[in-house]
Design a protein around this motif. Structure first.
Motif, PDB file in Angstrom:
ATOM      1  N   PHE A   1      42.627  29.634  45.206  1.00 37.89           N
ATOM      2  CA  PHE A   1      41.076  29.726  45.917  1.00 37.89           C
ATOM      3  C   PHE A   1      41.386  31.334  46.502  1.00 37.89           C
ATOM      4  O   PHE A   1      40.530  32.088  46.837  1.00 37.89           O
ATOM      5  CB  PHE A   1      41.572  28.243  46.761  1.00 37.89           C
ATOM      6  N   LEU A   2      42.589  31.815  47.429  1.00 37.36           N
ATOM      7  CA  LEU A   2      42.877  33.254  48.055  1.00 37.36           C
ATOM      8  C   LEU A   2      42.397  34.147  47.234  1.00 37.36           C
ATOM      9  O   LEU A   2      42.321  35.014  47.823  1.00 37.36           O
ATOM     10  CB  LEU A   2      44.106  33.035  48.773  1.00 37.36           C
ATOM     11  N   ASP A   3      42.465  34.308  46.062  1.00 33.15           N
ATOM     12  CA  ASP A   3      42.419  35.888  44.938  1.00 33.15           C
ATOM     13  C   ASP A   3      40.410  35.142  45.505  1.00 33.15           C
ATOM     14  O   ASP A   3      40.233  35.983  44.936  1.00 33.15           O
ATOM     15  CB  ASP A   3      42.181  35.275  43.822  1.00 33.15           C
ATOM     16  N   TRP A   4      40.071  34.144  45.101  1.00 34.09           N
ATOM     17  CA  TRP A   4      38.402  34.148  44.591  1.00 34.09           C
ATOM     18  C   TRP A   4      38.175  34.611  46.345  1.00 34.09           C
ATOM     19  O   TRP A   4      37.181  35.258  46.162  1.00 34.09           O
ATOM     20  CB  TRP A   4      38.144  32.581  45.138  1.00 34.09           C
ATOM     21  N   ALA A   5      38.990  34.423  47.232  1.00 40.72           N
ATOM     22  CA  ALA A   5      38.107  34.934  48.964  1.00 40.72           C
ATOM     23  C   ALA A   5      38.397  36.083  48.844  1.00 40.72           C
ATOM     24  O   ALA A   5      37.720  36.878  50.136  1.00 40.72           O
ATOM     25  CB  ALA A   5      38.971  34.001  49.992  1.00 40.72           C
TER      26      ALA A   5
ATOM     27  N   THR B   1      48.423  50.069  39.083  1.00 37.38           N
ATOM     28  CA  THR B   1      47.706  50.295  37.692  1.00 37.38           C
ATOM     29  C   THR B   1      47.130  49.203  36.857  1.00 37.38           C
ATOM     30  O   THR B   1      48.331  48.062  37.596  1.00 37.38           O
ATOM     31  CB  THR B   1      48.582  50.822  36.782  1.00 37.38           C
ATOM     32  N   PRO B   2      46.392  48.764  36.159  1.00 42.91           N
ATOM     33  CA  PRO B   2      46.033  47.421  35.510  1.00 42.91           C
ATOM     34  C   PRO B   2      47.287  47.452  35.609  1.00 42.91           C
ATOM     35  O   PRO B   2      47.267  45.378  35.371  1.00 42.91           O
ATOM     36  CB  PRO B   2      45.628  47.518  34.919  1.00 42.91           C
ATOM     37  N   GLU B   3      47.970  47.843  34.707  1.00 46.52           N
ATOM     38  CA  GLU B   3      49.096  46.758  33.964  1.00 46.52           C
ATOM     39  C   GLU B   3      50.334  46.128  35.117  1.00 46.52           C
ATOM     40  O   GLU B   3      50.796  45.133  34.972  1.00 46.52           O
ATOM     41  CB  GLU B   3      50.346  47.491  33.475  1.00 46.52           C
ATOM     42  N   GLN B   4      50.513  47.147  36.246  1.00 46.38           N
ATOM     43  CA  GLN B   4      51.436  46.714  37.449  1.00 46.38           C
ATOM     44  C   GLN B   4      50.549  45.465  37.906  1.00 46.38           C
ATOM     45  O   GLN B   4      51.587  44.736  38.413  1.00 46.38           O
ATOM     46  CB  GLN B   4      51.276  47.842  38.315  1.00 46.38           C
ATOM     47  N   ARG B   5      49.662  45.739  38.543  1.00 45.59           N
ATOM     48  CA  ARG B   5      49.240  44.488  38.903  1.00 45.59           C
ATOM     49  C   ARG B   5      48.950  42.799  37.682  1.00 45.59           C
ATOM     50  O   ARG B   5      49.540  42.282  38.984  1.00 45.59           O
ATOM     51  CB  ARG B   5      47.167  44.565  39.043  1.00 45.59           C
TER      52      ARG B   5
ATOM     53  N   TYR C   1      44.108  42.653  48.895  1.00 45.22           N
ATOM     54  CA  TYR C   1      44.669  43.527  48.581  1.00 45.22           C
ATOM     55  C   TYR C   1      43.897  44.086  47.420  1.00 45.22           C
ATOM     56  O   TYR C   1      44.335  44.825  46.600  1.00 45.22           O
ATOM     57  CB  TYR C   1      45.933  42.203  47.694  1.00 45.22           C
ATOM     58  N   HIS C   2      42.192  43.412  46.947  1.00 42.21           N
ATOM     59  CA  HIS C   2      41.689  43.940  45.835  1.00 42.21           C
ATOM     60  C   HIS C   2      41.064  45.742  46.416  1.00 42.21           C
ATOM     61  O   HIS C   2      40.632  45.842  46.035  1.00 42.21           O
ATOM     62  CB  HIS C   2      40.781  43.124  45.949  1.00 42.21           C
ATOM     63  N   SER C   3      41.078  45.264  47.673  1.00 42.67           N
ATOM     64  CA  SER C   3      40.767  47.045  48.508  1.00 42.67           C
ATOM     65  C   SER C   3      41.831  48.068  49.040  1.00 42.67           C
ATOM     66  O   SER C   3      41.308  48.472  49.156  1.00 42.67           O
ATOM     67  CB  SER C   3      40.007  46.483  49.217  1.00 42.67           C
TER      68      SER C   3
ATOM     69  N   TYR D   1      34.311  35.409  46.795  1.00 42.00           N
ATOM     70  CA  TYR D   1      33.749  36.050  48.846  1.00 42.00           C
ATOM     71  C   TYR D   1      33.012  36.949  49.136  1.00 42.00           C
ATOM     72  O   TYR D   1      32.227  37.263  49.908  1.00 42.00           O
ATOM     73  CB  TYR D   1      34.600  35.602  49.220  1.00 42.00           C
ATOM     74  N   GLU D   2      34.167  38.163  49.078  1.00 40.85           N
ATOM     75  CA  GLU D   2      34.326  39.421  49.375  1.00 40.85           C
ATOM     76  C   GLU D   2      31.973  40.561  48.953  1.00 40.85           C
ATOM     77  O   GLU D   2      32.516  41.779  49.112  1.00 40.85           O
ATOM     78  CB  GLU D   2      35.195  40.326  50.042  1.00 40.85           C
ATOM     79  N   GLY D   3      32.573  39.854  47.477  1.00 43.67           N
ATOM     80  CA  GLY D   3      31.356  40.929  46.727  1.00 43.67           C
ATOM     81  C   GLY D   3      31.349  41.507  45.981  1.00 43.67           C
ATOM     82  O   GLY D   3      31.062  42.182  45.537  1.00 43.67           O
ATOM     83  N   HIS D   4      32.313  41.582  45.961  1.00 42.73           N
ATOM     84  CA  HIS D   4      33.213  41.985  44.139  1.00 42.73           C
ATOM     85  C   HIS D   4      34.163  41.324  43.297  1.00 42.73           C
ATOM     86  O   HIS D   4      34.760  40.200  43.771  1.00 42.73           O
ATOM     87  CB  HIS D   4      33.824  43.796  45.105  1.00 42.73           C
ATOM     88  N   ALA D   5      34.036  42.382  42.080  1.00 44.75           N
ATOM     89  CA  ALA D   5      35.599  41.356  40.684  1.00 44.75           C
ATOM     90  C   ALA D   5      36.322  42.356  41.631  1.00 44.75           C
ATOM     91  O   ALA D   5      36.886  42.410  42.219  1.00 44.75           O
ATOM     92  CB  ALA D   5      34.761  41.953  39.899  1.00 44.75           C
ATOM     93  N   PRO D   6      37.416  40.884  40.940  1.00 42.22           N
ATOM     94  CA  PRO D   6      38.946  41.241  41.111  1.00 42.22           C
ATOM     95  C   PRO D   6      38.914  43.318  40.681  1.00 42.22           C
ATOM     96  O   PRO D   6      38.857  42.877  39.541  1.00 42.22           O
ATOM     97  CB  PRO D   6      39.367  40.131  40.281  1.00 42.22           C
ATOM     98  N   LEU D   7      40.010  42.699  40.763  1.00 45.85           N
ATOM     99  CA  LEU D   7      40.235  44.536  40.068  1.00 45.85           C
ATOM    100  C   LEU D   7      41.001  44.745  38.660  1.00 45.85           C
ATOM    101  O   LEU D   7      41.501  43.820  38.280  1.00 45.85           O
ATOM    102  CB  LEU D   7      41.426  45.416  41.126  1.00 45.85           C
ATOM    103  N   PRO D   8      40.730  45.443  37.591  1.00 44.93           N
ATOM    104  CA  PRO D   8      41.420  45.495  36.391  1.00 44.93           C
ATOM    105  C   PRO D   8      42.866  44.919  36.155  1.00 44.93           C
ATOM    106  O   PRO D   8      43.342  45.515  37.407  1.00 44.93           O
ATOM    107  CB  PRO D   8      40.849  46.963  36.181  1.00 44.93           C
ATOM    108  N   GLY D   9      43.305  44.409  35.558  1.00 42.22           N
ATOM    109  CA  GLY D   9      44.089  43.313  35.559  1.00 42.22           C
ATOM    110  C   GLY D   9      45.115  42.668  36.209  1.00 42.22           C
ATOM    111  O   GLY D   9      45.640  42.241  35.871  1.00 42.22           O
ATOM    112  N   THR D  10      44.005  42.179  36.543  1.00 51.76           N
ATOM    113  CA  THR D  10      44.022  40.698  37.644  1.00 51.76           C
ATOM    114  C   THR D  10      43.469  39.800  36.461  1.00 51.76           C
ATOM    115  O   THR D  10      42.668  39.662  36.112  1.00 51.76           O
ATOM    116  CB  THR D  10      43.123  40.487  38.853  1.00 51.76           C
ATOM    117  N   PRO D  11      44.558  38.589  35.972  1.00 51.35           N
ATOM    118  CA  PRO D  11      44.186  38.209  35.243  1.00 51.35           C
ATOM    119  C   PRO D  11      43.617  36.818  35.664  1.00 51.35           C
ATOM    120  O   PRO D  11      43.135  36.899  36.613  1.00 51.35           O
ATOM    121  CB  PRO D  11      45.857  36.986  34.660  1.00 51.35           C
ATOM    122  N   SER D  12      42.298  36.418  34.512  1.00 53.71           N
ATOM    123  CA  SER D  12      41.449  35.626  34.768  1.00 53.71           C
ATOM    124  C   SER D  12      42.170  34.283  35.426  1.00 53.71           C
ATOM    125  O   SER D  12      43.105  33.998  35.251  1.00 53.71           O
ATOM    126  CB  SER D  12      40.177  35.519  33.809  1.00 53.71           C
TER     127      SER D  12
END
Length: 344
Positions: free
Chosen positions: A263-267, A139-143, A129-131, A271-282
């Motif tokens: 864990f799955l959000d990390w994956a 949008t970041p707010e919707q995410r 879902y990050h790609s 793990y895929e080599g990119h940061a989470p999309l903007p709007g994704t809480p840490s």
């Protein structure tokens, strides 16, 4: 253990074979037809098909689920997930309504159940879902709204009185006394089953760590099991409309589902080599939010992440060994990487 009949109807003939069964469950004065029968790639532990029932009253969108040709968990049973959904009805968790379940010999050649189809869109599984998909296009707010909706759902599930809801059957008393001991012993047995006894070193280390640091939570809670945004249907305003896939629901620690999500959000990102999309809480923001929701501190989260990664490996290792995938097709790589990262 559930067995599948040798007369199992292949996917391309399911729609035709289903039509007379639908007529039995949808009494009508006119003709009843099954249309739009198509398989969806949602999940892989259960085959899922979408179809419509058309009669003189209109069109009813439905879903059929049946076991795969090769069982991916040692204790797979459709009845388990059907009972969970039936007993969650009326709790506020928006689960599908089961129309009927067939576990005995039947014209489809395997157990199956039919349920109503909820409206909404789920974030993508493959690609992540990050790609691609709904989350990627939002949008970041919707995410953020989708993410928090998932965390809200996890908290709501954990607050359900599983005893009063008749969900005690989700325990594994044959595997030990407390819910964590039961889970670890079940995981150990499932890994050995999946690997035909030849469990990779990483997973042996994971089991050893889980046993060495065994604990029991102050309170056992209902765990969704496969807690992730891809198992949620969102409406056009990005609010939760449906909560799906209860195959591995169990009784466990309050942090179990949160660990699975993280864990799955990390994956799907790091793990895929990119940061989470903007709007994704840490991770830190998510933990703080969950603590506020539940009124309790989050403990033993990394322990639960190791457990989550090892449990998700069970069906993947089963596929690897039974299909004899070549070494370059390492479908457990993200699970192994996370376990090694947390153990080290």
């Amino acid at each position: 253990m559930l067995t599948v009949s040798t007369t199992r109807i292949p996917a391309e003939h399911l729609g035709v074979a289903l039509e007379p069964l639908v007529r039995e469950h949808f009494p009508s004065t006119g003709p009843v037809r099954v249309g739009g029968f198509v398989r969806t790639e949602r999940g892989f532990a259960t085959e899922t098909y979408l179809f419509d029932v058309n009669d003189e009253y209109g069109t009813v969108p439905l879903v059929l689920r049946r076991p795969p040709d090769m069982s991916l968990f040692p204790d797979y049973d459709l009845l388990r997930q059907v009972l969970v959904m039936k007993r969650l009805a009326g709790t506020g968790i928006p689960v599908p309504t089961v129309a009927w379940l067939e576990r005995d010999d039947n014209p489809l050649g395997s157990p199956y159940f039919v349920m109503n189809r909820l409206e909404g869109q789920a974030p993508s599984d493959y690609p992540s879902y990050h790609s691609a998909g709904t989350y990627f296009e939002a949008t970041p707010e919707q995410r953020a709204r989708m993410w928090w909706g998932c965390v809200d759902t996890i908290a709501e599930v954990s607050r359900i009185d599983w005893r009063a809801s008749g969900l005690k059957f989700l325990a594994f008393p044959q595997h030990g006394n407390g819910v964590i001991e039961q889970a670890v012993n079940y995981l150990d047995a499932a890994l050995r089953w999946a690997c035909q006894g030849d469990v990779p070193e990483t997973y042996r280390r994971a089991i050893a760590f889980l046993r060495e640091h065994l604990y029991e939570p102050d309170e056992a809670v209902l765990c969704w099991g496969d807690a992730r945004m891809s198992n949620i249907l969102y409406d056009k305003d990005f609010q939760v409309r449906g909560v799906l896939d209860w195959e591995i629901a169990h009784l466990g620690a309050p942090e179990s589902d949160l660990a699975w999500l993280l864990f799955l959000d990390w994956a799907c990102s790091e793990y895929e080599g990119h940061a989470p999309l903007p709007g994704t809480p840490s991770r830190a923001e998510t933990i703080a939010y969950y603590e506020k929701l539940t009124g309790k501190p989050v403990r033993d989260l990394e322990y639960q992440e190791i457990f989550s990664a090892a449990l998700l490996s069970v069906p993947l290792l089963r596929m690897t060994h039974r299909v004899q995938l070549p070494p370059e097709m390492n479908i457990t790589g993200f699970c192994t990487a996370r376990i090694e990262q947390l153990l080290n």
